[in-house]
Design a protein around this motif. Structure first.
Motif, PDB file in Angstrom:
ATOM      1  N   ASP A 111       0.835  -1.197   0.000  1.00  5.26           N
ATOM      2  CA  ASP A 111       0.000   0.000   0.000  1.00  5.26           C
ATOM      3  C   ASP A 111       0.873   1.250   0.000  1.00  5.26           C
ATOM      4  O   ASP A 111       0.515   2.272  -0.570  1.00  5.26           O
ATOM      5  CB  ASP A 111      -0.894   0.009   1.243  1.00  5.26           C
ATOM      6  CG  ASP A 111      -1.841  -1.168   1.275  1.00  5.26           C
ATOM      7  OD1 ASP A 111      -2.646  -1.304   0.339  1.00  5.26           O
ATOM      8  OD2 ASP A 111      -1.769  -1.968   2.235  1.00  5.26           O
ATOM      9  N   VAL A 112       2.015   1.158   0.672  1.00  7.63           N
ATOM     10  CA  VAL A 112       2.968   2.267   0.765  1.00  7.63           C
ATOM     11  C   VAL A 112       4.346   1.706   0.448  1.00  7.63           C
ATOM     12  O   VAL A 112       4.740   0.678   0.989  1.00  7.63           O
ATOM     13  CB  VAL A 112       2.979   2.888   2.180  1.00  7.63           C
ATOM     14  CG1 VAL A 112       4.031   3.973   2.290  1.00  7.63           C
ATOM     15  CG2 VAL A 112       1.605   3.424   2.549  1.00  7.63           C
ATOM     16  N   VAL A 113       5.070   2.369  -0.437  1.00 12.00           N
ATOM     17  CA  VAL A 113       6.420   1.951  -0.811  1.00 12.00           C
ATOM     18  C   VAL A 113       7.407   3.031  -0.382  1.00 12.00           C
ATOM     19  O   VAL A 113       7.239   4.205  -0.721  1.00 12.00           O
ATOM     20  CB  VAL A 113       6.533   1.707  -2.331  1.00 12.00           C
ATOM     21  CG1 VAL A 113       7.969   1.384  -2.724  1.00 12.00           C
ATOM     22  CG2 VAL A 113       5.592   0.593  -2.759  1.00 12.00           C
ATOM     23  N   LEU A 114       8.411   2.622   0.390  1.00 10.87           N
ATOM     24  CA  LEU A 114       9.485   3.527   0.790  1.00 10.87           C
ATOM     25  C   LEU A 114      10.745   3.086   0.050  1.00 10.87           C
ATOM     26  O   LEU A 114      11.371   2.095   0.414  1.00 10.87           O
ATOM     27  CB  LEU A 114       9.710   3.464   2.309  1.00 10.87           C
ATOM     28  CG  LEU A 114       8.514   3.852   3.171  1.00 10.87           C
ATOM     29  CD1 LEU A 114       8.808   3.620   4.638  1.00 10.87           C
ATOM     30  CD2 LEU A 114       8.135   5.300   2.924  1.00 10.87           C
ATOM     31  N   PRO A 115      11.111   3.802  -1.020  1.00 10.77           N
ATOM     32  CA  PRO A 115      12.297   3.411  -1.782  1.00 10.77           C
ATOM     33  C   PRO A 115      13.571   3.716  -0.999  1.00 10.77           C
ATOM     34  O   PRO A 115      13.704   4.795  -0.414  1.00 10.77           O
ATOM     35  CB  PRO A 115      12.209   4.255  -3.051  1.00 10.77           C
ATOM     36  CG  PRO A 115      11.266   5.357  -2.748  1.00 10.77           C
ATOM     37  CD  PRO A 115      10.419   4.936  -1.595  1.00 10.77           C
ATOM     38  N   LEU A 116      14.489   2.763  -0.963  1.00  7.66           N
ATOM     39  CA  LEU A 116      15.726   2.927  -0.206  1.00  7.66           C
ATOM     40  C   LEU A 116      16.801   3.654  -0.999  1.00  7.66           C
ATOM     41  O   LEU A 116      17.625   4.347  -0.429  1.00  7.66           O
ATOM     42  CB  LEU A 116      16.247   1.551   0.226  1.00  7.66           C
ATOM     43  CG  LEU A 116      15.318   0.796   1.171  1.00  7.66           C
ATOM     44  CD1 LEU A 116      15.832  -0.618   1.386  1.00  7.66           C
ATOM     45  CD2 LEU A 116      15.172   1.530   2.491  1.00  7.66           C
ATOM     46  N   GLY A 117      16.823   3.475  -2.311  1.00  8.73           N
ATOM     47  CA  GLY A 117      17.806   4.164  -3.144  1.00  8.73           C
ATOM     48  C   GLY A 117      19.242   3.758  -2.852  1.00  8.73           C
ATOM     49  O   GLY A 117      20.148   4.577  -2.968  1.00  8.73           O
ATOM     50  N   ALA A 118      19.464   2.500  -2.458  1.00  3.98           N
ATOM     51  CA  ALA A 118      20.814   2.049  -2.117  1.00  3.98           C
ATOM     52  C   ALA A 118      21.658   1.737  -3.346  1.00  3.98           C
ATOM     53  O   ALA A 118      22.860   1.553  -3.230  1.00  3.98           O
ATOM     54  CB  ALA A 118      20.740   0.809  -1.226  1.00  3.98           C
ATOM     55  N   GLY A 119      21.050   1.677  -4.505  1.00  7.89           N
ATOM     56  CA  GLY A 119      21.795   1.371  -5.718  1.00  7.89           C
ATOM     57  C   GLY A 119      21.956  -0.128  -5.900  1.00  7.89           C
ATOM     58  O   GLY A 119      21.612  -0.906  -5.022  1.00  7.89           O
TER      59      GLY A 119
END
Length: 84
Positions: free
Chosen positions: A30-38
């Motif tokens: 329902d909610v996505v928190l992108p980490l952006g760790a590559g």
């Protein structure tokens, strides 16, 4: 993914911390928190695991400040990158 599907079917709200926003887990959330760790280049999931821990620490700091007014954890967050 089966646990996530079972939780969704039971009425849980799904929040996913993901490194790849198009992942199957993100599609269920329902909610996505992108980490952006590559991209992972050597040991699988090391960067995304540490990024997840960092994100959870930051959420906890915000919740703690909102719940009890205690901002010590939030105040310590700027030192986190060097500590890691």
């Amino acid at each position: 993914l089966r646990n996530t599907e079972a939780a969704r079917e039971a009425g849980a709200r799904i929040v996913a911390l993901v490194n790849v926003e198009a992942s199957p887990l993100a599609q269920l959330a329902d909610v996505v928190l992108p980490l952006g760790a590559g991209p992972e280049r050597s040991v699988a999931a090391t960067k995304s695991y540490l990024a997840s821990l960092s994100a959870l620490l930051q959420l906890t700091a915000v919740w703690r400040r909102a719940d009890s007014g205690d901002g010590a954890l939030a105040d310590a967050l700027p030192a986190l990158p060097d500590a890691m």
